[in-house]
Design a protein around this motif. Structure first.
Motif, PDB file in Angstrom:
ATOM      1  N   ALA A  47       0.829  -1.209   0.000  1.00 41.19           N
ATOM      2  CA  ALA A  47       0.000   0.000   0.000  1.00 41.19           C
ATOM      3  C   ALA A  47       0.857   1.249   0.000  1.00 41.19           C
ATOM      4  O   ALA A  47       0.551   2.226  -0.699  1.00 41.19           O
ATOM      5  N   SER A  48       1.952   1.248   0.787  1.00 40.07           N
ATOM      6  CA  SER A  48       2.850   2.408   0.829  1.00 40.07           C
ATOM      7  C   SER A  48       3.485   2.655  -0.533  1.00 40.07           C
ATOM      8  O   SER A  48       3.635   3.803  -0.966  1.00 40.07           O
ATOM      9  N   LEU A  49       3.843   1.584  -1.198  1.00 35.05           N
ATOM     10  CA  LEU A  49       4.425   1.708  -2.529  1.00 35.05           C
ATOM     11  C   LEU A  49       3.404   2.256  -3.526  1.00 35.05           C
ATOM     12  O   LEU A  49       3.709   3.122  -4.345  1.00 35.05           O
ATOM     13  N   LYS A  50       2.172   1.782  -3.421  1.00 36.99           N
ATOM     14  CA  LYS A  50       1.115   2.245  -4.332  1.00 36.99           C
ATOM     15  C   LYS A  50       0.778   3.709  -4.089  1.00 36.99           C
ATOM     16  O   LYS A  50       0.518   4.467  -5.029  1.00 36.99           O
ATOM     17  N   ILE A  51       0.798   4.138  -2.832  1.00 37.41           N
ATOM     18  CA  ILE A  51       0.521   5.547  -2.517  1.00 37.41           C
ATOM     19  C   ILE A  51       1.578   6.447  -3.130  1.00 37.41           C
ATOM     20  O   ILE A  51       1.279   7.526  -3.649  1.00 37.41           O
ATOM     21  N   LEU A  52       2.832   6.008  -3.090  1.00 37.03           N
ATOM     22  CA  LEU A  52       3.900   6.786  -3.721  1.00 37.03           C
ATOM     23  C   LEU A  52       3.660   6.896  -5.219  1.00 37.03           C
ATOM     24  O   LEU A  52       3.796   7.985  -5.804  1.00 37.03           O
ATOM     25  N   LEU A  53       3.277   5.789  -5.846  1.00 37.04           N
ATOM     26  CA  LEU A  53       2.986   5.828  -7.281  1.00 37.04           C
ATOM     27  C   LEU A  53       1.794   6.735  -7.576  1.00 37.04           C
ATOM     28  O   LEU A  53       1.811   7.515  -8.541  1.00 37.04           O
ATOM     29  N   ASP A  54       0.743   6.649  -6.743  1.00 32.80           N
ATOM     30  CA  ASP A  54      -0.433   7.494  -6.947  1.00 32.80           C
ATOM     31  C   ASP A  54      -0.071   8.964  -6.886  1.00 32.80           C
ATOM     32  O   ASP A  54      -0.621   9.789  -7.629  1.00 32.80           O
ATOM     33  N   SER A  55       0.858   9.305  -5.983  1.00 29.88           N
ATOM     34  CA  SER A  55       1.251  10.715  -5.861  1.00 29.88           C
ATOM     35  C   SER A  55       1.927  11.210  -7.136  1.00 29.88           C
ATOM     36  O   SER A  55       1.827  12.390  -7.485  1.00 29.88           O
ATOM     37  N   LEU A  56       2.596  10.297  -7.869  1.00 33.24           N
ATOM     38  CA  LEU A  56       3.223  10.679  -9.132  1.00 33.24           C
ATOM     39  C   LEU A  56       2.169  10.946 -10.186  1.00 33.24           C
ATOM     40  O   LEU A  56       2.276  11.900 -10.969  1.00 33.24           O
ATOM     41  N   TRP A  57       1.117  10.109 -10.216  1.00 31.62           N
ATOM     42  CA  TRP A  57       0.058  10.311 -11.220  1.00 31.62           C
ATOM     43  C   TRP A  57      -0.765  11.555 -10.906  1.00 31.62           C
ATOM     44  O   TRP A  57      -1.232  12.244 -11.817  1.00 31.62           O
ATOM     45  N   GLU A  58      -0.931  11.851  -9.627  1.00 30.88           N
ATOM     46  CA  GLU A  58      -1.783  12.977  -9.246  1.00 30.88           C
ATOM     47  C   GLU A  58      -1.049  14.307  -9.288  1.00 30.88           C
ATOM     48  O   GLU A  58      -1.651  15.360  -9.132  1.00 30.88           O
ATOM     49  N   ARG A  59       0.252  14.263  -9.528  1.00 32.60           N
ATOM     50  CA  ARG A  59       1.039  15.503  -9.561  1.00 32.60           C
ATOM     51  C   ARG A  59       0.503  16.435 -10.638  1.00 32.60           C
ATOM     52  O   ARG A  59       0.306  16.046 -11.788  1.00 32.60           O
ATOM     53  N   GLY A  60       0.219  17.647 -10.219  1.00 35.08           N
ATOM     54  CA  GLY A  60      -0.261  18.637 -11.184  1.00 35.08           C
ATOM     55  C   GLY A  60      -1.764  18.659 -11.326  1.00 35.08           C
ATOM     56  O   GLY A  60      -2.321  19.564 -11.934  1.00 35.08           O
ATOM     57  N   GLU A  61      -2.464  17.674 -10.780  1.00 35.08           N
ATOM     58  CA  GLU A  61      -3.918  17.668 -10.881  1.00 35.08           C
ATOM     59  C   GLU A  61      -4.513  18.652  -9.887  1.00 35.08           C
ATOM     60  O   GLU A  61      -3.889  19.029  -8.907  1.00 35.08           O
ATOM     61  N   ASP A  62      -5.758  19.057 -10.123  1.00 32.21           N
ATOM     62  CA  ASP A  62      -6.452  19.973  -9.228  1.00 32.21           C
ATOM     63  C   ASP A  62      -6.972  19.174  -8.033  1.00 32.21           C
ATOM     64  O   ASP A  62      -8.041  18.573  -8.091  1.00 32.21           O
ATOM     65  N   LYS A  63      -6.233  19.186  -6.953  1.00 34.20           N
ATOM     66  CA  LYS A  63      -6.596  18.366  -5.801  1.00 34.20           C
ATOM     67  C   LYS A  63      -7.788  18.940  -5.037  1.00 34.20           C
ATOM     68  O   LYS A  63      -8.447  18.237  -4.291  1.00 34.20           O
ATOM     69  N   ASP A  64      -8.066  20.240  -5.218  1.00 33.35           N
ATOM     70  CA  ASP A  64      -9.206  20.836  -4.527  1.00 33.35           C
ATOM     71  C   ASP A  64     -10.518  20.251  -5.002  1.00 33.35           C
ATOM     72  O   ASP A  64     -11.514  20.251  -4.283  1.00 33.35           O
ATOM     73  N   SER A  65     -10.520  19.714  -6.248  1.00 32.34           N
ATOM     74  CA  SER A  65     -11.742  19.130  -6.787  1.00 32.34           C
ATOM     75  C   SER A  65     -12.086  17.831  -6.086  1.00 32.34           C
ATOM     76  O   SER A  65     -13.187  17.331  -6.176  1.00 32.34           O
ATOM     77  N   ASP A  66     -11.126  17.274  -5.374  1.00 33.76           N
ATOM     78  CA  ASP A  66     -11.342  16.005  -4.677  1.00 33.76           C
ATOM     79  C   ASP A  66     -11.277  16.235  -3.164  1.00 33.76           C
ATOM     80  O   ASP A  66     -10.493  15.653  -2.458  1.00 33.76           O
ATOM     81  N   SER A  67     -12.089  17.203  -2.733  1.00 33.02           N
ATOM     82  CA  SER A  67     -12.012  17.607  -1.335  1.00 33.02           C
ATOM     83  C   SER A  67     -12.656  16.613  -0.395  1.00 33.02           C
ATOM     84  O   SER A  67     -12.432  16.630   0.798  1.00 33.02           O
ATOM     85  N   GLY A  68     -13.505  15.714  -0.943  1.00 33.20           N
ATOM     86  CA  GLY A  68     -14.117  14.679  -0.103  1.00 33.20           C
ATOM     87  C   GLY A  68     -15.404  15.150   0.534  1.00 33.20           C
ATOM     88  O   GLY A  68     -15.640  16.340   0.732  1.00 33.20           O
TER      89      GLY A  68
END
Length: 549
Positions: free
Chosen positions: A417-438
């Motif tokens: 899971a820790s490895l996957k989270i690191l990979l996810d952070s690479l894909w999400e780089r530059g995306e508008d994170k405010d749109s996924d406020s939850g």
């Protein structure tokens, strides 16, 4: 049904006097067991050993052995028994004799209920006071024993690194406790030490002492046995004794039965059956650790033997090449290309399906296999982050620390899971994170998790366990937490632990190894590395700086 805590034995040569005392009060309501009364003093002495009364009520005037004579014998032979004299005569000399003979009180016949309750209350208070004192003395004795055991652990543990810290006479003490030179060594490694500590309310002295006591019982309480807990790694216990190979193997099997998997988590027992001197324990320990990494990377008990590692180097080398699982030579080039071109599914396939890494806990991978594979993989990802997205460097370093920690715990789900989270952070780089406020409910759960970690920082908290508890995807939970609090879950947990450790260091009586354990780290060396990274200096230097203020 009320448990009868204390026993009362009455003695009188007159039947009606005995029956009067029997029926005077409802003894069971006072948690007292009223034994069948005795007819005289001699009968009392005959019955004491078997019935073990706590309180004796005796008539003064009895044949064969008078009440005063009985009191004198009881004072000499059974001073712990509380005695009360009963007489039909108000005789000063007899009253004086009762107290001289250790009697608690003197009652006149006919004895009234109120008088009996009053004297029994006095007797019960005395018994309770004695019992509390005994418990306090026992608690104090055990505490001293545990502290002594802990100091002994520190001295033996220092030998593992080839040197002994502290006073020079400590070396003499360690050596003088042993009357044998040729010994074999066994190491017991617990991987769920944080959960085990919870059973002891995180009292590391009690936990260590309890485990060592159980190990000692398994040796048959032999005198020429050394058992100590590695102060730098609270999850490791070493046992040194004279034993043959068969005996050691049986002992290892008994240890695994004594600490069942469902209660204590996975355990490794590593045998070093070749005899040596205690002076060589540092070398022996390194061989034990070298063997330990060959255990299967799964959550099962296992027994390993250093003797099996003593085969020819060429044979061992060829086996490593056949059995080892490492990242292929072309992985770095291929991984760089897939990351740069945004091919997410192919990237994850390359990482998790190469050598079937997604199932690294299926028994086919050794601890060393996982360590080498993840080391190569995180090295590639870290270089990519530094070159292509340096703003994620801190997050990558945290992921690498997490992977290292979960690997030590044989926790494959959290590692992946820790490895996957690191990979996810690479894909999400530059995306508008405010749109996924939850949603509001998600944020409420995140707040609950935040509060839980603030008060339970010392527990074995993992991202995957939190995600499972709150029915959330681990990556999504990590992202939501970071959005709300500006730091990742693990970064927050680490910060809380280091701040608490720094606070505990103000107490000069607390050993650094103990502080490490109290804030959630069983491996002091790992704790020291994290502390240095977060606080800018080693724990020892930090404490020294505090002392100079």
């Amino acid at each position: 049904m009320k448990t009868m805590k204390y026993k009362v034995l009455a003695a009188d040569d007159e039947f009606w006097s005995r029956e009067n005392i029997r029926n005077l009060i409802p003894w069971e309501e006072y948690s007292l067991e009223f034994l069948e009364p005795a007819c005289d003093g001699e009968e009392v002495m005959e019955r004491i050993e078997e019935e073990k009364p706590d309180i004796i009520l005796t008539d003064i005037n009895m044949p064969f052995l008078s009440g005063l004579e009985l009191l004198e014998r009881l004072q000499k032979e059974y001073p712990e028994i509380i005695t009360v004299a009963i007489s039909g005569y108000d005789d000063f000399d007899k009253v004086k004799g009762v107290f001289v003979s250790g009697g608690l009180d003197y009652l006149l016949k006919p004895v009234g209920k109120e008088e009996m309750v009053k004297v029994l209350t006095k007797a019960l208070n005395l018994l309770e006071e004695r019992e509390n004192t005994k418990k306090q003395d026992e608690t104090s004795r055990i505490r001293e024993h545990k502290l002594s055991s802990f100091l002994e652990d520190s001295e033996y543990s220092a030998l593992l690194s080839g040197k002994l810290y502290g006073q020079a006479d400590a070396q003499t003490y360690v050596s003088s406790t042993n009357t044998f030179s040729e010994v074999a060594t066994l190491m017991v490694k617990f991987y769920n030490i944080a959960e085990i500590a919870e059973k002891f309310e995180y009292d590391n002295l009690q936990m260590s002492w309890s485990i060592k006591s159980r190990l000692r019982e398994l040796t048959g309480l032999e005198e020429n046995v050394i058992i100590f807990n590695n102060s730098n790694k609270m999850s490791e216990f070493l046992l040194v004794k004279t034993a043959d190979a068969k005996e050691f193997r049986t002992l290892a099997e008994n240890i695994l039965r004594e600490f069942p998997l469902e209660e204590y988590g996975p355990i490794s027992v590593v045998l070093h059956e070749q005899t040596s001197s205690l002076d060589d324990i540092g070398t022996i320990y390194r061989e034990l650790i070298s063997t330990l990494v060959t255990r299967p990377f799964n959550r099962h008990h296992c027994i390993l033997s250093c003797q099996e590692e003593k085969r020819g180097e060429s044979q061992r080398s060829s086996e490593i090449q056949m059995m080892g699982k490492s990242a292929p030579a072309h992985m770095e080039t291929e991984l760089y290309h897939l990351l740069a071109t945004g091919q997410r599914s192919k990237t994850e396939k390359l990482i998790f399906k190469t050598c079937d890494f997604k199932d690294c806990d299926n028994g086919a991978w050794t601890y060393l296999d996982v360590k080498q594979y993840t080391g190569r993989l995180t090295g590639i990802l870290y270089r990519y982050v530094q070159e292509k997205c340096p703003e994620l460097t801190a997050q990558a370093e945290e992921a690498m620390d997490n992977i290292d920690y979960y690997m030590k715990c044989l926790n494959a789900p959290s590692l992946l899971a820790s490895l996957k989270i690191l990979l996810d952070s690479l894909w999400e780089r530059g995306e508008d994170k405010d749109s996924d406020s939850g949603s509001g409910s998600i944020m409420q759960q995140v707040e609950q998790i935040h509060k839980y970690m603030e008060r339970s920082y010392h527990e074995n908290i993992t991202l995957t366990a939190l995600a499972e508890e709150y029915h959330m995807d681990a990556s999504y939970l990590s992202r939501s937490f970071s959005q709300k609090y500006g730091e990742t879950i693990i970064a927050f947990l680490t910060r809380i632990r280091m701040e608490k450790a720094a606070e505990l260091m103000k107490d000069p009586d607390k050993k650094l190894e103990t502080i490490s354990f109290l804030v959630g780290y069983d491996d002091y060396n790992y704790f020291s590395r994290v502390f240095r990274k977060k606080m800018g200096c080693s724990p020892r230097d930090y404490r020294n700086n505090l002392a100079q203020l």
